[in-house]
Design an enzyme around this catalytic site. Structure first.
Site, PDB file in Angstrom:
ATOM      1  N   ALA A 143      15.690  19.419  39.177  1.00 48.31           N
ATOM      2  CA  ALA A 143      17.079  18.471  38.697  1.00 48.31           C
ATOM      3  C   ALA A 143      17.281  17.369  39.754  1.00 48.31           C
ATOM      4  CB  ALA A 143      18.212  19.353  38.661  1.00 48.31           C
ATOM      5  N   TYR A 144      17.010  17.778  41.368  1.00 51.94           N
ATOM      6  CA  TYR A 144      17.063  16.919  42.150  1.00 51.94           C
ATOM      7  C   TYR A 144      16.182  15.659  42.182  1.00 51.94           C
ATOM      8  CZ  TYR A 144      17.603  14.933  46.898  1.00 51.94           C
ATOM      9  OH  TYR A 144      17.741  14.095  48.090  1.00 51.94           O
ATOM     10  N   ALA A 145      14.952  15.860  41.816  1.00 52.53           N
ATOM     11  CA  ALA A 145      14.071  15.032  41.754  1.00 52.53           C
ATOM     12  C   ALA A 145      14.069  14.117  40.286  1.00 52.53           C
ATOM     13  CB  ALA A 145      12.613  15.657  41.651  1.00 52.53           C
TER      14      ALA A 145
END
Length: 235
Positions: A143-145
């Protein structure tokens, strides 16, 4: 700059102040850390104020930009370092958490870059913070990437949209960096392993990242529309 209460954000704020810039140290919730950054700047003879706001709220961020302009007469550099990083495998992350990451990291970046594009003066710079995880592809960072991949794409396009205005737009993508956000929840064995994967055999430091941002915010006028991977050669 946004996210001045974080480890990397604070180092950037202090480095820009060292270079002679007046700094607006934004924070989301950690007023104490942002205030400490401002104290350090003013103690060293610099000029800084702290302001709070939700980066994904256009009204609050518009007010922040307006205050910065009123306080210092205009805006020459915007550094956007605010973000969140909840970690979980894609198969296990809740949609609620995923949506929260995208709201802060993607919507927040869009709002900050939109306001910056409208207000940064000729000769200025916009610098976003991404992550080398977009290339390292480590599990649990999906999700962060994804959110930071969106940030990189926006900044690359913004640089072209600002053609003729003498305003640069770049992104700095740190590798694993020794900050409280990085250390949170990681056993020492995992930290040591991640550091060992770097050709430099260490984690990055906030000052390593601040050095790159300061170059883009100052003398690096011929670097534009780029993603700079500040990671010691990790990827």
């Amino acid at each position: 700059m946004t996210g001045a209460s974080g480890g990397i954000g604070r180092a950037i704020a202090q480095r820009l102040a060292f270079d002679g810039m007046s700094v607006v140290a934004h924070h989301g919730r950690n007023a104490e850390a942002a205030t400490e950054a401002v104290r350090a700047i003013t103690a060293a003879g610099g000029s800084a104020i702290t302001l709070q706001g939700d980066v994904a709220d256009e009204t609050e961020m518009t007010a922040l930009f307006d205050t910065a302009t009123a306080q210092f007469g205009g805006i020459d550099v915007v550094v956007h370092a605010a973000g969140i990083m909840p970690l979980a495998p894609i198969a296990e992350m809740t949609l609620e958490t995923f949506d929260r990451v995208q709201r802060v990291n993607v919507r927040g970046s869009f709002i900050i870059n939109q306001l910056a594009a409208r207000q940064v003066r000729s000769g200025g710079a916009i610098v976003n913070l991404s992550t080398s995880i977009t290339r390292l592809q480590m599990p649990t960072y999906g999700a962060y990437a994804a959110s930071k991949g969106a940030v990189e794409a926006m900044a690359l396009i913004l640089a072209r949209e600002l053609a003729g205005q003498d305003v640069t737009a770049n992104t700095v993508a740190p590798g694993p960096t020794a900050t409280p956000l990085f250390f949170a929840g990681k056993p020492q064995q995992a930290i040591d392993h991640i550091a060992s994967l770097n050709p430099m055999r260490r984690l990055g430091t906030p000052d390593d990242i601040a050095e790159v941002v300061a170059f883009l915010a100052g003398p690096g006028r011929w670097v534009n529309g780029q993603v700079i991977y500040a990671n010691g050669g990790a990827a």
